[in-house]
Structure formats: C-alpha cells, structure tokens
Design an enzyme around this catalytic site. Structure first.
Site, PDB file in Angstrom:
ATOM      1  N   ASP A 152       0.986  -1.135   0.070  1.00 38.79           N
ATOM      2  CA  ASP A 152      -0.053   0.036   0.072  1.00 38.79           C
ATOM      3  C   ASP A 152       0.722   1.138  -0.155  1.00 38.79           C
ATOM      4  OD1 ASP A 152      -2.091   1.928   0.853  1.00 38.79           O
ATOM      5  OD2 ASP A 152      -3.332   0.478   1.122  1.00 38.79           O
ATOM      6  N   SER A 163      -6.849   1.558  -4.667  1.00 41.63           N
ATOM      7  CA  SER A 163      -7.409   2.533  -5.466  1.00 41.63           C
ATOM      8  C   SER A 163      -7.996   3.379  -4.546  1.00 41.63           C
ATOM      9  CB  SER A 163      -8.362   1.814  -6.438  1.00 41.63           C
ATOM     10  OG  SER A 163      -8.944   3.000  -7.258  1.00 41.63           O
ATOM     11  N   ALA A 206     -10.410  -6.399  -7.569  1.00 41.07           N
ATOM     12  CA  ALA A 206     -11.612  -5.778  -6.991  1.00 41.07           C
ATOM     13  C   ALA A 206     -12.249  -4.488  -7.826  1.00 41.07           C
ATOM     14  CB  ALA A 206     -11.100  -5.101  -5.526  1.00 41.07           C
ATOM     15  N   TYR A 232     -12.094   7.027 -12.507  1.00 41.46           N
ATOM     16  CA  TYR A 232     -12.323   5.633 -11.637  1.00 41.46           C
ATOM     17  C   TYR A 232     -12.910   4.820 -12.574  1.00 41.46           C
ATOM     18  CZ  TYR A 232     -13.959   2.855  -7.577  1.00 41.46           C
ATOM     19  OH  TYR A 232     -13.735   1.959  -6.722  1.00 41.46           O
ATOM     20  N   ARG A 245     -17.883   9.999   1.338  1.00 38.21           N
ATOM     21  CA  ARG A 245     -18.910   9.029   1.053  1.00 38.21           C
ATOM     22  C   ARG A 245     -20.232   9.184   1.965  1.00 38.21           C
ATOM     23  NH1 ARG A 245     -15.816   3.622  -1.067  1.00 38.21           N
ATOM     24  NH2 ARG A 245     -14.641   4.167   0.420  1.00 38.21           N
TER      25      ARG A 245
HETATM   26  N1  UDP Z   1     -24.478  11.974  -1.080  1.00 37.10           N
HETATM   27  C1  UDP Z   1     -25.155  12.936  -0.516  1.00 37.10           C
HETATM   28  N2  UDP Z   1     -24.769  13.633   0.288  1.00 37.10           N
HETATM   29  C2  UDP Z   1     -23.252  13.544   0.748  1.00 37.10           C
HETATM   30  C3  UDP Z   1     -22.608  12.730   0.126  1.00 37.10           C
HETATM   31  C4  UDP Z   1     -23.040  11.565  -0.858  1.00 37.10           C
HETATM   32  O1  UDP Z   1     -26.473  12.918  -0.918  1.00 37.10           O
HETATM   33  O2  UDP Z   1     -22.795  14.216   1.628  1.00 37.10           O
HETATM   34  C5  UDP Z   1     -25.027  11.060  -2.136  1.00 37.10           C
HETATM   35  C6  UDP Z   1     -24.343  11.047  -3.670  1.00 37.10           C
HETATM   36  O3  UDP Z   1     -24.750  12.203  -4.447  1.00 37.10           O
HETATM   37  C7  UDP Z   1     -24.786   9.850  -4.186  1.00 37.10           C
HETATM   38  C8  UDP Z   1     -24.823   8.984  -2.890  1.00 37.10           C
HETATM   39  O4  UDP Z   1     -25.177   9.815  -1.862  1.00 37.10           O
HETATM   40  O5  UDP Z   1     -25.849   9.924  -4.709  1.00 37.10           O
HETATM   41  C9  UDP Z   1     -23.944   7.927  -2.581  1.00 37.10           C
HETATM   42  O6  UDP Z   1     -22.638   8.816  -2.586  1.00 37.10           O
HETATM   43  P1  UDP Z   1     -21.153   8.033  -2.377  1.00 37.10           P
HETATM   44  O7  UDP Z   1     -20.256   9.341  -2.536  1.00 37.10           O
HETATM   45  O8  UDP Z   1     -21.415   7.319  -1.054  1.00 37.10           O
HETATM   46  O9  UDP Z   1     -20.997   7.061  -3.315  1.00 37.10           O
HETATM   47  P2  UDP Z   1     -21.493   6.758  -5.043  1.00 37.10           P
HETATM   48  O10 UDP Z   1     -22.340   5.522  -4.874  1.00 37.10           O
HETATM   49  O11 UDP Z   1     -21.982   7.845  -5.507  1.00 37.10           O
HETATM   50  O12 UDP Z   1     -20.091   6.191  -5.623  1.00 37.10           O
END
Ligand code: UDP
Length: 311
Positions: free
Chosen positions: A31, A75, A114, A145, A186
């Site tokens: 890593d 990643s 992955a 990504y 996230r």
């Molecule tokens: N999201 C949100 N508020 C936040 C962070 C994310 O509403 O503070 C939403 C984002 O727009 C997406 C979903 O939550 O629709 C999941 O986002 P994440 O970044 O967890 O991962 P993704 O599934 O989009 O890769």
C-alpha cells in the site's frame, strides 16, 4: 496459502486481511498509504504471518518466494478521493492491474480484481446485471475511476484468455462499516458524522437517487468465497436492498437519535440516479447473499464512529 494484497491498508483491504489471517493464511500487504492508513493494520503489528510493504503498486513489484494469490484492491475509491488523485486513480487501475497480473503470472498465482459497480456508470437499467455494458462518461468527473476499473477488467480478462491466468473479478457495490474514513466524502461516513454532531445532513440533489448498501462483513465473506471459486467472469457483490438517499438520511437521523435537519446541495455531475445489484449469479455460483440487515450494520457502524470520535 500465501496471499499478496494491494490496498491492504484501506477499508475493504484491511478487513479482508483480517479474514485471510483468521483463516490461517500468510499475508503480504502492499500500500502506498495515500488513502489507506496504518491505523487499520495496527492490531497486526506483532503477527508473524503478516508483512507490510509500503509501495506504489504502479511500480514493478518484486517479491521473493512463492505466492498463491494476488488480490488487487489498491485504489482511491470515494468520489472525493479519486477526484483529488485522478492520475493516481487511473494509474493504479491500469498500471497497477498490469503489475499485479504480471506478478500473478510470474508466480503462477491466482488473481482477484476488486472492480466496482461504477463500471455500469449512470445505469440505464435497474437492477444491474453482469451482462449490462454500462453507461459511462469517460471524460466526466467520475471517468478516471470508472475507466480505470473498466481497463483493469479488460486487462484481467486478457491475462486470463491470453496467458491462462486463473483470474476473478468482483464488482463491488456500495459497502459500509467500521474503518471508513470520516472525511472520505461518501454518504455513509458523511451522514453519520453530521448526525452525531447534530449538524445538517447534506443531501445532494432532491435525494431521489438510490443506492443499495452492503455491510462490510457480508462483502468480505463474498469476496473470500469468490477468491476460493473458479469463476472468471465478473460477478456482482452487494446488497440488493435499494433505497433513496433521502430515506437513507432519515434512517441515519433516526438511528443516531440526532437533532440534525436535512439540507439540500447540488447533485454532482454524473451521479448515478439508481444503483442496485442483481446478485442472482453470486447466489447461484457462490451460494452467497448478504445476511446483515441495513439497520444492524448501521448500528455497528454508528457505534464505531462514536467510539473513534471519543478516542
Ligand atoms: N451523497 C449525498 N450527500 C453527501 C454525500 C453523498 O447526498 O454528503 C449522495 C451522492 O450524491 C450519491 C450517494 O449519496 O447519490 C452515494 O454517494 P457516495 O459518495 O457514497 O458513493 P457513490 O455511490 O456515488 O459512488
């Protein structure tokens, strides 16, 4: 068995390291720690079966002695992280896959990639099955990504078909649990952190976009089963229970007994409107499906975030 895992200091990587060691394997972890953390491996410091090497896996990987499995997990994986490290993300998906497959070839090791539900992009079908080719914007904010992982899948299949390497590809859908970084951007760590601080939960768009969340122990079990299988075609791993992000925000407020309100922020470009895995293939071929309910997984995760906040 002797297993080499890249990205072993990350969220999923470190949980997989724990399971591999528990099952009696020897583990070498590579890593470069740009998004991973040694905190995730601190408890393994004195474990004789575990070795950590700080290395960027886009560079040539030199390991002495036999290796039975190579698992490529390195990643950046959250939208904020891969947008902060776009070149590294493209390199680790492309060059990192090439280097780890090359290592698997040299050692005659089995290989697991992955991959991600992001290979489906902003999907035009729901739920997503493995035979869906996806709807990806190569040059958009998620392109680095999505395309890196699509390249990694193509490279894995090429090594399998051309060099006869015994490969597997996991398409990992949204997973959550202990060891997620509070600030990885996230939705799960963000909402939990906001709720615990009684700050507003930031819902992007109108919150009608959907996700399906899998608790980490279920995911790790699925990955381990896939590793031990002989399935070369990509396979979806995730929890098919789908919900809107707005409902998810309400769930977090309820479970944390928070006073937080909900605020709405602009929806990021190319944010997938729907996401839900079709896991019939995993059910049939791996005899696997998630066992932990969303609520149960969230309770454990919230407890962990509370504890790490105090620490
Ligand atoms: N999201 C949100 N508020 C936040 C962070 C994310 O509403 O503070 C939403 C984002 O727009 C997406 C979903 O939550 O629709 C999941 O986002 P994440 O970044 O967890 O991962 P993704 O599934 O989009 O890769």
């Amino acid at each position: 068995m002797k297993v080499l895992i890249t990205g072993g200091a990350g969220f999923l990587g470190s949980h997989l390291v724990d399971l591999l060691l528990k099952e009696g394997n020897e583990v070498i972890c590579l890593d470069n720690l740009i998004t991973g953390s040694m905190d995730n491996l601190a408890h393994l410091q004195d474990n004789k079966k575990f070795r950590f090497i700080k290395q960027d896996v886009t560079e040539y990987i030199k390991i002495d002695g036999p290796i039975d499995y190579v698992l490529h997990f390195a990643s950046p994986a959250s939208p904020i992280d891969y947008q902060k490290y776009p070149i590294q993300t493209l390199k680790v998906g492309a060059l990192g896959a090439h280097k780890t497959l090359g290592l698997a070839k040299t050692k005659t090791a089995k290989f697991l990639l992955a991959s991600t539900s992001e290979v489906y992009g902003d999907p035009l079908v729901n739920p997503q099955r493995e035979n869906y080719w996806g709807n990806v914007n190569a040059i958009g904010p998620r392109g680095m990504y999505d395309e890196a992982k699509r390249f990694a899948e193509a490279m894995t299949m090429a090594y399998h078909r051309y060099h006869g390497i015994d490969t597997r590809i996991a398409r990992i859908f949204n997973t959550f649990g202990e060891r997620m970084r509070k600030k990885d951007g996230r939705v799960v760590p963000t909402f939990i952190t906001q709720a615990l601080a009684n700050e507003p939960l930031t819902v992007f768009g109108d919150g009608s976009q959907t996700r399906s969340f899998c608790y980490v122990s279920d995911m790790i079990e699925g990955l381990y089963k896939l590793m031990l299988s002989v399935i070369h075609e990509p396979i979806n791993l995730g929890n098919p229970q789908e919900m809107t992000i707005l409902d998810f925000a309400k769930k977090i407020i309820e479970l944390t007994k928070s006073k937080s309100k909900i605020v709405y922020k602009p929806l990021p470009q190319d944010d997938p409107k729907v996401r839900r895995p079709d896991i019939s293939k995993a059910r049939k071929l791996l005899k696997w499906e998630p066992k932990i309910s969303l609520e149960e997984g969230l309770k454990k995760t919230i407890a962990w975030f509370k504890k790490s906040k105090e620490a």
